[in-house]
Design an enzyme around this catalytic site. Structure first.
Site, PDB file in Angstrom:
ATOM      1  N   ASP A  94       0.815  -1.310  -0.409  1.00 52.38           N
ATOM      2  CA  ASP A  94       0.030   0.252  -0.153  1.00 52.38           C
ATOM      3  C   ASP A  94       1.060   1.318   0.057  1.00 52.38           C
ATOM      4  OD1 ASP A  94       1.536   0.216   3.127  1.00 52.38           O
ATOM      5  OD2 ASP A  94      -0.660  -0.789   3.063  1.00 52.38           O
ATOM      6  N   ASP A 268      -8.139  -7.127   0.353  1.00 48.56           N
ATOM      7  CA  ASP A 268      -7.028  -7.181   2.138  1.00 48.56           C
ATOM      8  C   ASP A 268      -7.943  -6.516   3.059  1.00 48.56           C
ATOM      9  OD1 ASP A 268      -5.889  -4.901   3.205  1.00 48.56           O
ATOM     10  OD2 ASP A 268      -6.686  -4.393   1.391  1.00 48.56           O
ATOM     11  N   CYS A 306     -14.005 -27.791   8.508  1.00 46.81           N
ATOM     12  CA  CYS A 306     -12.937 -27.197   7.850  1.00 46.81           C
ATOM     13  C   CYS A 306     -12.453 -28.241   7.964  1.00 46.81           C
ATOM     14  CB  CYS A 306     -12.417 -26.159   8.932  1.00 46.81           C
ATOM     15  SG  CYS A 306     -10.939 -25.147   8.641  1.00 46.81           S
ATOM     16  N   CYS A 308      -8.372 -27.721   8.003  1.00 42.95           N
ATOM     17  CA  CYS A 308      -7.523 -27.046   8.086  1.00 42.95           C
ATOM     18  C   CYS A 308      -6.478 -27.611   8.939  1.00 42.95           C
ATOM     19  CB  CYS A 308      -7.622 -25.091   8.397  1.00 42.95           C
ATOM     20  SG  CYS A 308      -7.888 -25.141   9.918  1.00 42.95           S
ATOM     21  N   CYS A 311      -8.186 -27.518  12.880  1.00 42.81           N
ATOM     22  CA  CYS A 311      -8.947 -28.051  13.240  1.00 42.81           C
ATOM     23  C   CYS A 311      -9.385 -29.626  12.800  1.00 42.81           C
ATOM     24  CB  CYS A 311     -10.173 -27.735  11.858  1.00 42.81           C
ATOM     25  SG  CYS A 311     -10.604 -26.091  12.042  1.00 42.81           S
ATOM     26  N   HIS A 337      -6.423 -21.102  11.372  1.00 36.66           N
ATOM     27  CA  HIS A 337      -7.336 -20.793  11.053  1.00 36.66           C
ATOM     28  C   HIS A 337      -8.211 -20.499  10.061  1.00 36.66           C
ATOM     29  CE1 HIS A 337     -11.717 -22.814  11.090  1.00 36.66           C
ATOM     30  NE2 HIS A 337     -11.942 -21.487  11.620  1.00 36.66           N
TER      31      HIS A 337
END
Length: 379
Positions: A94, A268, A306, A308, A311, A337
């Site tokens: 940015d 973002d 989930c 991931c 998890c 997560h």
């Protein structure tokens, strides 16, 4: 050949959302895409390998913070931001403008730039379009942002008009100061707040400068969601169809879906890692605060739907214990997560566009997440 190009793949017949690919000097990524934020050349608590594992195609770093420390010259000496942080995929930086206006209590906006105080030690600093380009050229990001003013919400039409005109003049100066157009693409930022006429003027000014991509700034700064969506509805169609469109600072699940439906390609936000540090999770069943006492003996995963790392391997009870005990590993797991959740959500959005059913997906997701319930808790 431009440093940044957009390839359109498909438009969803149900919603008008678009599927595409953004090509950069460090690889390509599919859109709509969420970009994890690595403010100080690091996505908090996450290793680059973990970000790749969860499917991050591009990350964002912050010009203002890297200018203050370690300094853009040090990053340049290291071989650029990609080598410095060991990330070989695309990076967006940015302009630093938002931080100047949000972190500094003492600032003086002039035509030449902004005089303000370093939020760390109080030193006097000056940031201009030329300086923002110098810093970002040294950092070597794939996508750079023009230096703009990010006005607060609400702001009067008179103030916003003057701000938009200044941002347009600053955008021209950014283009003139940009030294690496061959391997860094510079995006313009459309401002104008909630005012349709000013958004039109800002878009007209910036599109005439032929940037390789455009951001929509000045939203997600405190305005209601319906105001943001309405602003997107009259702003996005003003931007070129053959270039990427980036909505700055947006990361709640509902806004990502609604933004994609309104033609946005890139998003973002620090939200997923910020709330993770407080033990707040995004799950397929809605917002979950794992610190709450009811999870003390809950040995199930954070999200049963989930897959991931967090998890698959750890329980709510264990993660609650880590967070309450101040253990960094707990924050790593909740951050992993939440980032995985949003990156996976965007993959589902892209698949829904491929299948011309993003509108149906939105309804299903909102129902399951609980956004349709009265007094639903958001982030």
């Amino acid at each position: 050949m431009a440093a940044i190009t957009y390839e359109h793949i498909k438009t969803c017949k149900q919603t008008g959302a678009r599927l595409g690919i953004v090509h950069t000097p460090h690889g390509s990524f599919e859109t709509p895409a969420f970009m994890p934020v690595g403010t100080q050349a690091s996505v908090k608590t996450m290793a680059p390998e973990e970000l790749k594992e969860m499917g991050a195609g591009i990350i964002l770093s912050n010009t203002y913070h890297l200018w203050l420390r370690p300094g853009h010259e040090i990053v340049k000496e290291a071989g650029g931001l990609h080598k410095f942080m060991n990330w070989d995929r695309p990076i967006l930086t940015d302009s630093g403008g938002f931080q100047v206006f949000s972190l500094s209590k003492f600032r003086d906006i002039k035509e030449e730039g902004v005089h303000f105080r370093n939020h760390i030690n109080g030193d006097k600093l000056f940031l201009s379009p030329e300086k923002a380009m110098e810093i970002q050229n040294a950092l070597g990001s794939d996508i750079m942002m023009a230096f703009d003013e990010c006005p607060p919400f609400p702001a009067t039409h008179e103030y916003m008009k003057a701000s938009v005109e200044r941002t347009s003049r600053w955008a021209e100066r950014c283009l003139e100061a940009h030294q690496r157009s061959g391997d860094q693409g510079l995006f313009g930022i459309v401002q104008g707040g909630e005012y349709e006429d000013l958004r039109k003027q800002s878009a007209k000014d910036l599109v005439s400068l032929d940037f390789p991509g455009y951001a929509i700034g000045g939203l997600s700064v405190g305005e209601p969601k319906d105001v943001m969506n309405r602003a997107l509805e009259f702003t996005t169609p003003l931007l070129p169809e053959n270039k990427p469109r980036y909505l700055m600072g947006v990361g709640s699940p509902d806004s990502l879906i609604d933004g994609a439906i309104r033609g946005i390609d890139m998003f973002d936000c620090v939200l997923p890692t910020r709330i993770a540090r407080n033990g707040t999770l995004m799950t397929s069943e809605g917002r979950l605060v794992v610190k709450n006492a009811k999870y003390e003996r809950d040995f199930g995963p954070l999200d049963p739907n989930c897959d991931c790392y967090a998890c698959k391997n750890y329980s709510r009870a264990y993660i609650r214990h880590l967070i309450r005990a101040g253990e960094t590993f707990g924050i790593r797991l909740t951050s992993y997560h939440n980032l995985h959740f949003l990156l996976n959500l965007m993959e589902q959005v892209r698949q829904a566009i491929r299948e011309d059913r993003l509108g149906d997906f939105r309804e299903e997701f909102f129902e399951q997440y609980g956004f349709n319930k009265p007094n639903a808790k958001n982030f």
